[in-house]
Write a protein that holds these residues in place. Structure first.
Motif, PDB file in Angstrom:
ATOM      1  N   LYS A  16       0.860  -1.172   0.000  1.00 26.27           N
ATOM      2  CA  LYS A  16       0.000   0.000   0.000  1.00 26.27           C
ATOM      3  C   LYS A  16       0.901   1.229   0.000  1.00 26.27           C
ATOM      4  CE  LYS A  16      -3.701  -0.158   2.390  1.00 26.27           C
ATOM      5  NZ  LYS A  16      -4.658  -0.270   3.508  1.00 26.27           N
ATOM      6  N   GLU A  19      -0.612   5.939   3.517  1.00 27.70           N
ATOM      7  CA  GLU A  19      -1.936   5.958   4.123  1.00 27.70           C
ATOM      8  C   GLU A  19      -2.877   6.781   3.247  1.00 27.70           C
ATOM      9  OE1 GLU A  19      -4.065   7.079   8.407  1.00 27.70           O
ATOM     10  OE2 GLU A  19      -1.889   7.273   8.142  1.00 27.70           O
ATOM     11  N   TYR A 148      -6.611  -4.460   2.410  1.00 29.77           N
ATOM     12  CA  TYR A 148      -5.676  -4.836   3.474  1.00 29.77           C
ATOM     13  C   TYR A 148      -5.344  -3.614   4.319  1.00 29.77           C
ATOM     14  CZ  TYR A 148      -1.454  -6.631   5.744  1.00 29.77           C
ATOM     15  OH  TYR A 148      -0.514  -7.008   6.673  1.00 29.77           O
ATOM     16  N   ARG A 149      -5.403  -3.760   5.633  1.00 28.39           N
ATOM     17  CA  ARG A 149      -5.258  -2.626   6.534  1.00 28.39           C
ATOM     18  C   ARG A 149      -3.804  -2.318   6.895  1.00 28.39           C
ATOM     19  NH1 ARG A 149     -10.067  -1.022   8.616  1.00 28.39           N
ATOM     20  NH2 ARG A 149      -9.039   0.012  10.372  1.00 28.39           N
TER      21      ARG A 149
END
Length: 308
Positions: A16, A19, A148-149
């Motif tokens: 990722k 944020e 996905y966190r």
């Protein structure tokens, strides 16, 4: 086909890029993979260089839960130790990107203590056939990664990812496509067997399944009209000329008379003969294309019953 060999990565990891996608634009444009989790901290860089992962884990346990500390450490280690044969993938908007990292030590980025590594040749968002890789064309086993966190994770559907990038079909998909192609081919002679009225009804049913609504009667005194249609969502008007048999000369004669200022588009549908055009406002639909539309509209059984 793209000018690169098929990929065969040692591993596949999802990343990722910041944020809320904060680093996506810069990373894609500059061919970078940016990683957070204090990876640009001098201590982290030192521990990573010396393989002292237990000390990195201990530093995280001092401020995070046991589970989070372990995850942060494992993700950071995978990032630092990734080699040129490890594939990285990510999502930016509706596009799926992939790439391999160049060898080397991550470069620290201030002031957020993140770091970057260079993506070899930059990020790509097409498969080996040059087709765009989009969320809408990928299975849930791949697109679910976007939710996905954490920062990075291994990809369970790695084999599927590699196949999609290599533009390879699974044996199950190959079999299904072959059966579908055979069914479409078998519908063509059945469509040609339909009488004029049934053929016209089939065309109307297909357009209706696509959202077009019939707003006027068929034929009669209106020489050019077989179907007068409207697309309610946009207000677009179209007429559909339905011909069981036709020729290029007949089609061109109809095409010359189509412009009356009312209709946005013309569809010319036939099952036997030949008709082609370069006019973007006219869509010619012959038997094979109509057979595909019949299948897509769920009208296969209807054609079979009518052609018996």
């Amino acid at each position: 086909m793209e000018d690169w060999p098929k990929i065969a990565p040692k591993s596949v990891r999802y990343i990722k890029l910041g944020e809320g996608g904060a680093w996506e634009k810069e990373c894609i444009e500059q061919g970078l993979l940016q990683f957070g989790t204090d990876s640009g901290n001098p201590e982290t860089l030192q521990w990573a260089a010396e393989g002292r992962w237990s000390e990195l884990a201990a530093s995280w346990r001092a401020v995070k839960s046991q589970g989070t500390a372990t995850r942060f450490t494992n993700e950071t280690r995978s990032y630092f130790e990734a080699g040129p044969e490890d594939l990285w993938i990510t999502f930016v908007g509706e596009r799926f990107y992939w790439g391999f990292l160049e060898p080397g030590v991550p470069k620290p980025i201030q002031p957020d203590l993140s770091s970057v590594r260079k993506v070899r040749g930059g990020w790509r968002c097409v498969d080996r056939d040059g087709k765009p890789l989009l969320k809408s064309n990928l299975p849930g086993s791949i697109t679910s990664l976007a939710a996905y966190r954490g920062t990075s994770c291994s990809v369970k559907a790695a084999a599927h990812v590699v196949r999609r990038i290599n533009a390879e079909l699974s044996e199950e998909v190959k079999r299904a496509e072959a059966v579908r192609s055979e069914l479409i081919d078998s519908l063509v002679p059945l469509i040609r067997r339909l009488g004029p009225r049934d053929f016209e009804v089939l065309v109307e049913l297909i357009f209706g399944a696509s959202g077009w609504r019939r707003i006027d009667s068929t034929g009669g005194t209106r020489k050019l009209l077989d179907l007068d249609l409207e697309l309610p969502s946009t207000g677009e008007r179209a007429f559909v000329q339905v011909k069981s048999r036709t020729s290029q000369a007949e089609f061109e004669a109809y095409a010359q008379q189509r412009k009356d200022g009312v209709f946005n588009r013309m569809f010319y549908v036939y099952h036997t003969g030949t008709a082609t055009t370069d006019d973007e406002a006219i869509t010619v639909i012959e038997a094979a294309k109509l057979a595909r539309m019949t299948l897509d509209a769920g009208l296969t059984d209807w054609v079979i019953r009518k052609a018996e």
